[in-house]
Design an enzyme around this catalytic site. Structure first.
Site, short mmCIF file in Angstrom:
data_model
loop_
_atom_site.label_atom_id
_atom_site.label_comp_id
_atom_site.label_asym_id
_atom_site.label_seq_id
_atom_site.Cartn_x
_atom_site.Cartn_y
_atom_site.Cartn_z
N TYR A 154 29.51 36.67 30.66
CA TYR A 154 29.00 37.43 31.82
C TYR A 154 28.73 36.54 33.03
CZ TYR A 154 26.63 41.70 33.56
OH TYR A 154 26.27 42.83 34.24
N LYS A 161 25.21 39.39 40.42
CA LYS A 161 24.03 40.25 40.41
C LYS A 161 22.79 39.48 40.87
CE LYS A 161 25.93 44.11 38.98
NZ LYS A 161 25.99 45.30 39.85
#
Length: 256
Positions: A154, A161
């Site tokens: 990720y 993010k």
């Protein structure tokens, strides 16, 4: 608390399905008109718009890749043409390459950052004049617990993010004089169709079962769980919440 978005106009990016669709429908159920945005697949976006109109609200569908600055201008132009202003902006559209660190490439980094972080900055910037016409507004950015927790493969999405959350804080301070309230919602593992793109169905099932077992709330998140918090952040009751990242994960990250 009763929600009332009557007379409000909301733009939700990536609202053809998943979390974006849930947010758009939740706002529409409480009175808002919607700008439904999509990039690749028009059919789900049209279905979302049809559901909104069935609720007695207005909806337009606009194709735009939020990673393209010119497409952002088109999205804002169509919003202005249809509704004359904007009250709520939800930066939900997201993309990314789920791969280990050693398999990441510059193209994937640039693509992910452009859609997940840069778009929120410049779409918010462009939305300010439309919100000023309405006396102010609300912006909510959709983040992920991967911004502060290390999740498998990720790295690029997580970094984007984290950048989005930083953008949220700067927007909250600098847009406050325009009476624009800015916050973010960081969701845990949400059961959406998008999960199917990352793992085989059998592996997904095991992942979801294990996540539910480890979540203090006793179940996994549904898109509606995120939608309800987004809607609250767009109400007068949340007026003094500024630049915050509200974690919605059923308590998962407290114990894992």
């Amino acid at each position: 608390m009763a929600l009332d978005f009557s007379g409000k106009v909301a733009l939700v990016t990536g609202s053809g399905r998943g979390i974006g669709r849930a947010i758009a429908l939740h706002l529409a159920r409480h009175g808002a008109d919607l700008v439904v945005n999509f990039f690749r697949n028009r059919t789900p976006a049209e279905e979302t718009a049809a559901q909104i109109e069935a609720l007695g609200r207005r909806a337009i569908v606009v194709k735009a890749n939020v990673g393209d600055p010119q497409a952002l201008e088109h999205l804002l132009t169509e919003t202005e043409r249809a509704f004359g202003g904007l009250d709520i902006l939800v930066n939900n559209a997201a993309s990314g390459y789920n791969r280990p660190v050693m398999e990441q490439r510059v193209k994937g980094w640039d693509w992910t950052m452009g859609i997940n972080a840069r778009a929120a900055l410049f779409l918010s910037q462009g939305a300010v004049p439309l919100m000023q016409r309405r006396g102010g507004g609300h912006i909510v950015n959709i983040s992920s617990v991967g911004s502060f927790r290390v999740l498998p493969d990720y790295v690029v999405v997580g970094a984007s993010k984290a950048a989005l959350e930083a953008v949220t804080r700067y927007l909250a301070v600098e847009l406050a004089p325009y009476n624009i309230v800015v916050n973010a919602v960081a969701g845990g593992l949400v059961e959406t169709e998008a999960l199917k793109h990352f793992r085989p169905l059998r592996e997904n099932r095991r992942l979801l079962e294990e996540a539910a077992r480890r979540t203090p709330a006793g179940r996994n998140l549904q898109p509606e769980d995120i939608a309800q918090v987004v809607a609250f952040l767009c109400t007068p009751a949340a007026q003094m919440i500024r630049g915050q990242v509200i974690v919605v994960d059923g308590g998962y990250t407290l114990t894992v």
